[in-house]
Enzyme design. Structure first.
Site, PDB file in Angstrom:
ATOM      1  N   ASP A  83       0.871  -1.166   0.000  1.00 17.37           N
ATOM      2  CA  ASP A  83       0.000   0.000   0.000  1.00 17.37           C
ATOM      3  C   ASP A  83       0.922   1.234   0.000  1.00 17.37           C
ATOM      4  O   ASP A  83       2.112   1.119   0.330  1.00 17.37           O
ATOM      5  CB  ASP A  83      -0.857  -0.060   1.277  1.00 17.37           C
ATOM      6  CG  ASP A  83      -1.449   1.274   1.624  1.00 17.37           C
ATOM      7  OD1 ASP A  83      -2.120   1.855   0.756  1.00 17.37           O
ATOM      8  OD2 ASP A  83      -1.231   1.756   2.756  1.00 17.37           O
ATOM      9  N   ASP A 116      -0.019   5.170   0.999  1.00 17.64           N
ATOM     10  CA  ASP A 116      -0.231   6.068   2.146  1.00 17.64           C
ATOM     11  C   ASP A 116      -0.165   5.313   3.470  1.00 17.64           C
ATOM     12  O   ASP A 116      -0.937   4.378   3.688  1.00 17.64           O
ATOM     13  CB  ASP A 116      -1.634   6.694   2.069  1.00 17.64           C
ATOM     14  CG  ASP A 116      -1.659   7.956   1.234  1.00 17.64           C
ATOM     15  OD1 ASP A 116      -0.589   8.502   0.946  1.00 17.64           O
ATOM     16  OD2 ASP A 116      -2.772   8.392   0.884  1.00 17.64           O
TER      17      ASP A 116
END
Ligand code: M1P
EC number: 5.4.2.8
Length: 257
Positions: free
Chosen positions: A18, A20
């Site tokens: 991922d 953020d």
């Protein structure tokens, strides 16, 4: 049969990340230490990112100097994998608007704009709905909020459940729409067709028959936008609290010697 695309790697393992909260702080740049760690990792195995944001934002966060972000990763998945590259080459794509159709989209967008107009929050900025290839992104404060304004909004949202209630209202208003509402970041939520969550990216790597696929994410709890891929039987999921924890885990798991 696995392809020979990654025959230079000692391990047929894929690590997906991922963006953020995992590779960088929300909407901020990845640190030089993170970039170095990923480069070292890529010598050993295959790496990719799977971000919810569109590619322009991910690029801002993962860019280091003059390098091209797409060339720094084997797989680059923006918008959960709807916009995708493998070894620098674009993969075919689908679109949210084609899937939903203008007739169903217009009432949805009108409802969101009315809801935001009626919502009493301390400040509002601009760009309340962002139209992307594979999803729309909806935010009561607006995407033009500064980092400070985002942080303040996030605290209030956690306390008052603005986004939770908004999503509830949408589900009630459009019960027949085959859509997923995902609260993945600080100020907004994403709306996309059911199944177009981050597991969409797993379908795009299936032809390589990796021995293991590791996924690293911070929003791995139910309702978070990493939950589906983190709990998917095809992945070994790792939940991290921040990018420093990602680096520590990568060193422990793959970069000891
Ligand atoms: O990657 C997580 C989310 O990042 C942004 O969320 P926010 O602006 O609310 O912090 C958005 O790009 C969102 O689409 C994405 O899921």
């Amino acid at each position: 049969m696995p392809s020979s695309d990654f025959s230079d790697r000692p391990s047929r393992t894929l690590c997906l990340f991922d963006v953020d909260g995992t590779l960088s702080l929300a909407r901020q740049s990845a640190t030089p230490e993170m970039i170095e760690t990923l480069r070292a990792l890529r010598k050993k195995l295959v790496i990719g990112f799977v971000g919810g944001s569109d590619f322009v934002k991910i690029e801002e966060q993962l860019k280091s100097g003059n390098t091209n972000v797409i060339d720094e990763f084997d797989y680059a998945f923006a918008e959960n994998g709807l916009t995708a590259w493998k070894l620098g080459k674009p993969l075919p794509t689908q679109s949210f608007i084609q899937f939903l159709g203008e007739e169903r989209y217009k009432p949805l967008v009108n409802f969101c704009l009315h809801y935001i107009a009626d919502l009493d929050i301390p400040i509002k900025r601009g760009t309340f709905i962002e139209f992307r290839k594979g999803m729309i992104n909806v935010t009561p404060i607006g995407r033009n909020a500064t980092i400070h304004e985002r942080n303040e909004y996030e605290k209030l949202d956690l306390k008052n459940g603005y986004r939770r209630d908004f999503v509830e209202a949408l589900r009630k208003k459009f019960p027949d729409y085959p859509l997923t509402y995902s609260i993945g970041g600080q100020i907004s939520f994403d709306i996309f067709p059911n199944g177009w969550d981050k597991t969409y990216a797993l379908g795009r790597v299936a032809d390589e028959h990796f021995n293991e696929i590791h996924f690293f994410g911070d929003k791995t709890y139910k309702g978070g936008n990493d939950y589906e891929i983190y709990t998917d039987p095809r992945t070994i999921g790792h939940s991290v609290k921040n990018p420093d924890e990602t680096i520590a885990l990568l060193k422990e798991l793959f970069l000891k010697d």
